[in-house]
Design an enzyme around this catalytic site. Structure first.
Site, PDB file in Angstrom:
ATOM      1  N   GLY A  59       0.833  -1.193   0.000  1.00  0.00           N
ATOM      2  CA  GLY A  59       0.000   0.000   0.000  1.00  0.00           C
ATOM      3  C   GLY A  59       0.868   1.242   0.000  1.00  0.00           C
ATOM      4  CB  CYS A  86       5.325  -3.997  -0.114  1.00  0.00           C
ATOM      5  SG  CYS A  86       6.117  -2.463  -0.571  1.00  0.00           S
ATOM      6  CE1 TYR A  87       2.064   1.226   5.853  1.00  0.00           C
ATOM      7  CE2 TYR A  87       0.217  -0.314   5.843  1.00  0.00           C
ATOM      8  CZ  TYR A  87       0.877   0.770   6.402  1.00  0.00           C
ATOM      9  OH  TYR A  87       0.363   1.385   7.516  1.00  0.00           O
ATOM     10  CG  HIS A 177       4.844  -5.715  -4.677  1.00  0.00           C
ATOM     11  ND1 HIS A 177       3.610  -5.582  -4.090  1.00  0.00           N
ATOM     12  CD2 HIS A 177       5.505  -4.567  -4.404  1.00  0.00           C
ATOM     13  CE1 HIS A 177       3.523  -4.415  -3.489  1.00  0.00           C
ATOM     14  NE2 HIS A 177       4.658  -3.776  -3.670  1.00  0.00           N
ATOM     15  CD  GLU A 179       1.903  -8.817  -4.957  1.00  0.00           C
ATOM     16  OE1 GLU A 179       2.557  -9.694  -4.356  1.00  0.00           O
ATOM     17  OE2 GLU A 179       1.843  -7.645  -4.574  1.00  0.00           O
ATOM     18  CG  ASP A 234     -18.676 -11.792 -17.934  1.00  0.00           C
ATOM     19  OD1 ASP A 234     -17.862 -12.724 -18.096  1.00  0.00           O
ATOM     20  OD2 ASP A 234     -18.340 -10.603 -17.817  1.00  0.00           O
ATOM     21  CE  LYS A 376     -14.510 -11.880 -19.611  1.00  0.00           C
ATOM     22  NZ  LYS A 376     -15.757 -11.098 -19.685  1.00  0.00           N
TER      23      LYS A 376
END
Ligand code: XMP
Length: 520
Positions: A59, A86-87, A177, A179, A234, A376
């Protein structure tokens, strides 16, 4: 919060731009997780959610800011593994007795390389095969003293505490990070973390199908449901799932605004009526839409007219379905996540979006949203599970206002006819060259200019068109697709030869930003 039977991981969001990616990585590992903003995660919430593990996201804040965001201290007393990123790492150290130092303008941003300490921990299984590991850093403040109980397991030149852990309590903290794409081995780290936490990978679309059907039946009972079916992935998946759950209690309304692609209406209607035997109203209202759009060339006016008419038309047909109490929508998880916004203030409207928002209240309907928990690609996997053909599942997105926004200037039936044919040839070319799945979206726009050409021995004075093809992950940003010159030349020749009314083909090489994907 959603109740599922699966093991649950809680991601506490501190407003990082990439928090959604953490959820994506975990879902890929068949782990059910939810993202919740830090300010809504109370002790009562934790007790109800009962996570099997917790991740504290990154963040933009600093632990030194007044009112700096924090998780409840209870997170560290649950007895479950916690990973701070991180944060999330900094706030964890700060709360557990370590020390964080202000960045004083010395931010570390971008690619860095982490090397391991002597001790290898399970979290890093599969890491450091190549002695060092590429990671992505993005921080101002940094940890200067780790909390009691923690030890260092990886360092980078600018982050002596790049990877730390308290193995006893199963608390892990990383400065980078894992991710993002630029931490190539990040997925392994998440995999090790969730396996250590005891997740068995029970979140599969096969299991979800059963569970979703049960929940729909519980929610709807013996009442009737209506669904606006567009033929996109969808709404198609939502409709088939609902049909499986409640059969003929569901009626779909397919609004044909006369702005669809070649043969699209027939394909959708045939597929759902004949293959799935689903009660479907084909609302052919093309005369109405095209009539109201006659002479209109302003893009926002076009969008407003189409959006307004769509709602009126849908309502008209829905009113004819006696006793309908629910409206089904294909809302996805990214639309549901209440991410923390630190930017504040409303963002500028670039284009008014066409949807059926506001309809349920207006019509006194309750919502059924069976895809609310899915990303998705999970919807696509569920579609496959439900037997939807790949040609439907892998389709490029198509905007609600349809061809209207691919026809800059006034919309005429003649132009729409030409556009449909040119688009069909272009997509056929892309499929024949095996490029369809590499491209996020490809289409033709017909331009409001006629140009001079020569065909055979004669002069032509026909429309010019633009081909568009982009790559993107979410439609928010996009790059134009680098077709070969041979492909472009061959496609232009085919369009000019096969589509009467076009004598010039251009290729749009604008990225987004500064362009948008659609022309209007
Ligand atoms: P733009 O043109 O804004 O488009 O770069 C981003 C993505 O959104 C699609 N799009 C729409 N989808 N209703 C929709 O359902 C709309 O009004 C609409 N306008 C644009 C566009 O096709 C692209 O995938």
């Amino acid at each position: 919060m959603t109740q599922t039977q699966h093991d649950r991981l809680l991601i506490i969001d501190f407003g990082s731009q990439v928090t959604q990616l953490i959820a994506r990585r975990l879902r890929e590992l068949n782990v059910y997780c939810e993202i919740h903003p830090f300010n809504l995660v109370t002790e009562a919430f934790l007790a109800e959610f009962a996570p099997k593990a917790v991740i504290l996201s990154g963040g933009p804040a600093s632990v030194f800011d007044e009112g700096a965001p924090r998780p409840p201290a209870k997170v560290f007393e649950l007895g479950v593994p916690v990973l701070g990123i991180c944060y999330g790492q900094q706030v964890m150290m700060h709360m557990l007795g370590g020390h964080v130092e202000r960045g004083h303008g010395t931010a570390e941003f971008g690619r860095a390389y982490v090397t391991p300490s002597e001790d290898r921990i399970d979290l890093l299984k599969g890491w450091f095969l190549d002695t060092r590991e590429q990671v992505w850093m993005s921080h101002g403040d940094h940890v200067s003293k780790i909390a009691p109980g923690f030890a260092v397991y990886g360092t980078s030149p600018n982050a002596p505490f790049a990877i730390t852990a308290d193995l006893e309590r199963r608390f892990y903290a990383v400065q980078f990070h894992p991710e993002v794409h630029h931490t190539p081995n990040g997925r392994t780290l998440y995999e090790n973390f969730v396996r250590d936490a005891g997740f068995t990978g029970d979140w599969t679309m096969e299991a979800y199908r059963e569970e979703a059907i049960r929940k729909i039946r519980e929610q709807v009972g013996d009442k009737k449901v209506i669904c606006a079916l567009s033929g996109g992935v969808d709404s198609s998946v939502a409709a088939i799932l609902l049909h499986e759950a409640i059969g003929d209690q569901l009626t779909c309304v397919f609004v044909d605004h006369g702005l669809l692609r070649l043969n699209e209406a027939t394909e959708v209607v045939t597929m759902f009526r004949e293959h799935y035997n689903l009660p479907l109203i084909h609302a052919d209202e093309s005369e109405l839409f095209l009539g109201k759009l006659d002479g209109v060339s302003d893009p926002e006016t076009k969008r407003k007219i189409i959006g307004g008419l769509f709602i009126d038309v849908f309502q008209k047909y829905a009113n004819g379905i006696e006793g309908a109490e629910f409206l089904a929508q294909g809302t996805l998880y990214p639309d549901v996540i209440e991410s923390v916004s630190f930017s504040g203030g409303p963002s500028v409207t670039i284009k008014s979006h066409h949807n059926v928002g506001g309809l349920p209240e207006k019509m006194g309907l309750k919502l059924v949203e069976p895809l609310r928990e899915l990303f998705k690609d999970e919807v696509r996997a569920l579609g496959r599970e439900l037997g939807l053909p790949d040609s439907f599942i892998g389709r490029h997105p198509f905007p609600g206002p349809g061809l209207a926004i691919r026809c800059p200037g006034e919309i005429t039936r003649e132009k729409l006819e030409i556009l449909r044919k040119a688009d069909a040839v272009y997509i056929d070319q892309i499929r024949k060259h095996g490029l369809y799945d590499e491209i996020w979206q490809a289409f033709v726009a017909i331009l409001p200019v006629r140009t001079v050409g020569v065909m055979g021995d004669g002069r032509t004075y026909d429309f010019a068109c633009a081909l568009r093809a982009v790559t993107s992950v979410d439609g928010m940003t996009a790059d134009y697709y680098p077709f070969s010159h041979d492909f472009l030349g061959e496609t232009a020749t085919r369009i000019i030869n096969e589509v009467k009314g076009i004598n010039r083909v251009t290729y749009d090489v604008t990225s987004k930003p500064p362009g948008t994907i659609e022309w209007e």
